[in-house]
Design a protein around this motif. Structure first.
Motif, PDB file in Angstrom:
ATOM      1  N   LEU A  23       0.980  -1.271   0.033  1.00  0.00           N
ATOM      2  CA  LEU A  23      -0.131  -0.072   0.094  1.00  0.00           C
ATOM      3  C   LEU A  23       0.953   1.155  -0.084  1.00  0.00           C
ATOM      4  CD1 LEU A  23      -2.878   1.481   0.145  1.00  0.00           C
ATOM      5  CD2 LEU A  23      -2.480   1.197   2.754  1.00  0.00           C
ATOM      6  N   VAL A  24       1.939   1.394   0.609  1.00  0.00           N
ATOM      7  CA  VAL A  24       2.903   2.476   0.769  1.00  0.00           C
ATOM      8  C   VAL A  24       3.488   2.824  -0.394  1.00  0.00           C
ATOM      9  CG1 VAL A  24       5.096   3.227   1.842  1.00  0.00           C
ATOM     10  CG2 VAL A  24       3.330   2.184   3.574  1.00  0.00           C
ATOM     11  N   LEU A  25       3.897   1.557  -0.985  1.00  0.00           N
ATOM     12  CA  LEU A  25       4.673   1.757  -2.394  1.00  0.00           C
ATOM     13  C   LEU A  25       3.718   2.306  -3.348  1.00  0.00           C
ATOM     14  CD1 LEU A  25       7.335   1.348  -3.803  1.00  0.00           C
ATOM     15  CD2 LEU A  25       6.707  -1.049  -4.363  1.00  0.00           C
ATOM     16  N   GLU A  26       2.603   1.668  -3.484  1.00  0.00           N
ATOM     17  CA  GLU A  26       1.527   2.112  -4.637  1.00  0.00           C
ATOM     18  C   GLU A  26       1.124   3.463  -4.497  1.00  0.00           C
ATOM     19  OE1 GLU A  26      -1.668  -0.599  -4.846  1.00  0.00           O
ATOM     20  OE2 GLU A  26      -0.477  -2.329  -5.473  1.00  0.00           O
ATOM     21  N   THR A  27       0.986   3.717  -3.166  1.00  0.00           N
ATOM     22  CA  THR A  27       0.515   5.432  -2.802  1.00  0.00           C
ATOM     23  C   THR A  27       1.581   6.221  -2.976  1.00  0.00           C
ATOM     24  OG1 THR A  27      -0.759   4.280  -0.922  1.00  0.00           O
ATOM     25  CG2 THR A  27      -0.254   6.694  -0.919  1.00  0.00           C
ATOM     26  N   ALA A  28       2.842   5.884  -2.572  1.00  0.00           N
ATOM     27  CA  ALA A  28       4.004   6.842  -2.941  1.00  0.00           C
ATOM     28  C   ALA A  28       3.996   6.882  -4.385  1.00  0.00           C
ATOM     29  CB  ALA A  28       5.177   6.330  -2.316  1.00  0.00           C
ATOM     30  N   THR A  29       4.182   6.026  -5.192  1.00  0.00           N
ATOM     31  CA  THR A  29       4.153   5.999  -6.614  1.00  0.00           C
ATOM     32  C   THR A  29       3.319   6.952  -7.161  1.00  0.00           C
ATOM     33  OG1 THR A  29       5.288   3.783  -6.923  1.00  0.00           O
ATOM     34  CG2 THR A  29       4.346   4.466  -8.812  1.00  0.00           C
ATOM     35  N   ARG A  30       2.030   6.943  -6.796  1.00  0.00           N
ATOM     36  CA  ARG A  30       1.035   7.796  -7.431  1.00  0.00           C
ATOM     37  C   ARG A  30       1.444   9.217  -6.955  1.00  0.00           C
ATOM     38  NH1 ARG A  30      -2.713   3.710  -5.524  1.00  0.00           N
ATOM     39  NH2 ARG A  30      -3.165   4.878  -3.637  1.00  0.00           N
ATOM     40  N   LEU A  31       1.877   9.510  -5.752  1.00  0.00           N
ATOM     41  CA  LEU A  31       2.325  10.878  -5.429  1.00  0.00           C
ATOM     42  C   LEU A  31       3.299  11.167  -6.149  1.00  0.00           C
ATOM     43  CD1 LEU A  31       1.748  10.514  -1.499  1.00  0.00           C
ATOM     44  CD2 LEU A  31       0.274  11.775  -3.100  1.00  0.00           C
ATOM     45  N   PHE A  32       4.374  10.564  -6.319  1.00  0.00           N
ATOM     46  CA  PHE A  32       5.749  10.852  -7.032  1.00  0.00           C
ATOM     47  C   PHE A  32       5.257  11.375  -8.705  1.00  0.00           C
ATOM     48  CE2 PHE A  32       8.272   8.241  -3.986  1.00  0.00           C
ATOM     49  CZ  PHE A  32       8.703   9.426  -3.328  1.00  0.00           C
ATOM     50  N   ILE A  33       4.356  10.431  -9.181  1.00  0.00           N
ATOM     51  CA  ILE A  33       3.932  10.816 -10.471  1.00  0.00           C
ATOM     52  C   ILE A  33       3.154  12.062 -10.491  1.00  0.00           C
ATOM     53  CG2 ILE A  33       2.396  10.117 -12.018  1.00  0.00           C
ATOM     54  CD1 ILE A  33       2.732   7.073 -11.605  1.00  0.00           C
ATOM     55  N   LYS A  34       2.280  12.407  -9.773  1.00  0.00           N
ATOM     56  CA  LYS A  34       1.515  13.564  -9.599  1.00  0.00           C
ATOM     57  C   LYS A  34       2.302  14.920  -9.217  1.00  0.00           C
ATOM     58  CE  LYS A  34      -2.840  15.530  -7.438  1.00  0.00           C
ATOM     59  NZ  LYS A  34      -2.040  16.631  -6.434  1.00  0.00           N
ATOM     60  N   ASP A  35       3.188  14.688  -8.301  1.00  0.00           N
ATOM     61  CA  ASP A  35       3.949  16.086  -7.565  1.00  0.00           C
ATOM     62  C   ASP A  35       5.266  16.006  -7.967  1.00  0.00           C
ATOM     63  OD1 ASP A  35       1.418  17.016  -6.885  1.00  0.00           O
ATOM     64  OD2 ASP A  35       1.559  15.794  -5.031  1.00  0.00           O
TER      65      ASP A  35
END
Length: 207
Positions: A23-35
Motif C-alpha cells: 500500500l505504501v509503495l503504490e501510494t507513494a508512486t502515485r504521489l511521485f507521479i503527480k507531484d
C-alpha cells in the motif's frame, strides 16, 4: 501461552487488507507521479496511506529508498506488460504497434525522463545502480524479441540493442507536445501507427 511482544516499530498487519508495504509503495508512486520527488514528503505518504510516519520509515528508512523502490516496481510492471504483448502469436509489426499504443496510453501521465532526472539528482550511487539495472532488464525484453525476429528472418540482421534503443527513442516521440501543449499525434493509435511505420522502414528486410 503468552503472546510474544511485537518487534518495536513493526506495523500491525490486517490479514484482510492489502499488505501495508505494498500500500505504501503504490501510494507513494502515485504521489511521485503527480507531484514529483521534491514535493512529496514521507509525511504526505503517511497521511495518504492513513498510517503513522513511523510505519513508512519502518519499511523505507529514507525517501530515496522509497523512490528507488517506486521506480523499480514501475519498471517491472512495464516489463511484464511488454513481455505479454511481445509473446502474442501475431505479426511482429502488429505487436510493436500494439506495444506502442498500450504503453503510451498507460504512461501518458508518467514523465519517465523527469523520473530519471530526479533519480540522478536525489539518489545514491547504489540506488542509481539498482534503478539502471531494472531499466536495462526492461530493455532486454525488447532486445530479446528483436533478436528472435532477426533469427526468424522477420527483420533484417543487425544490432538488436541498437534496434531496441532506436525503437524506444521513437516511442518517446509519442509524448511530444509543443509550447502550447498541443500533441504531435491526435491519438495513441495514430502515434503507434506512424512510429512503427517509420521504424519498420529501417528494420525490414530488403526485397
Amino acid at each position: 501461552m503468552k503472546q510474544s511482544p511485537r518487534v518495536l516499530g513493526r506495523p500491525r498487519h490486517d490479514d484482510n487488507a492489502k499488505p501495508t508495504k505494498e500500500l505504501v509503495l503504490e501510494t507513494a508512486t502515485r504521489l511521485f507521479i503527480k507531484d514529483g520527488y521534491k514535493n512529496v514528503s514521507m509525511d504526505d505518504v503517511a497521511k495518504a496511506c492513513n498510517v503513522t510516519k513511523a510505519t513508512i520509515y519502518y519499511y523505507y528508512p529514507t525517501k530515496g529508498e522509497l523512490y528507488t523502490s517506486a521506480l523499480i516496481a514501475m519498471m517491472k510492471r512495464i516489463q511484464l506488460h511488454i513481455k505479454q504483448i511481445l509473446e502474442q502469436p501475431t505479426a511482429f509489426k502488429e505487436r510493436l504497434e500494439q506495444l506502442v499504443e498500450i504503453h503510451l496510453s498507460a504512461t501518458l501521465d508518467i514523465d519517465m525522463k523527469n523520473f530519471m532526472r530526479e533519480a540522478t539528482i536525489n539518489l545514491s550511487e547504489q540506488q542509481l545502480k539498482e534503478v539502471h539495472a531494472s531499466e536495462n532488464e526492461m530493455y532486454k525484453t525488447i532486445e530479446q524479441a528483436m533478436q528472435s525476429e532477426m533469427d526468424k528472418g522477420t527483420i533484417r540482421t543487425g544490432n538488436a540493442q541498437f534496434f531496441t534503443h532506436t525503437f524506444m527513442a521513437l516511442m518517446s516521440v509519442g509524448y511530444f507536445k509543443d509550447g502550447e501543449g498541443n500533441r504531435l499525434f491526435q491519438t495513441e493509435a495514430n502515434a503507434a501507427k506512424e512510429i512503427i511505420d517509420f521504424f519498420w522502414l529501417s528494420v525490414k528486410k530488403s526485397s
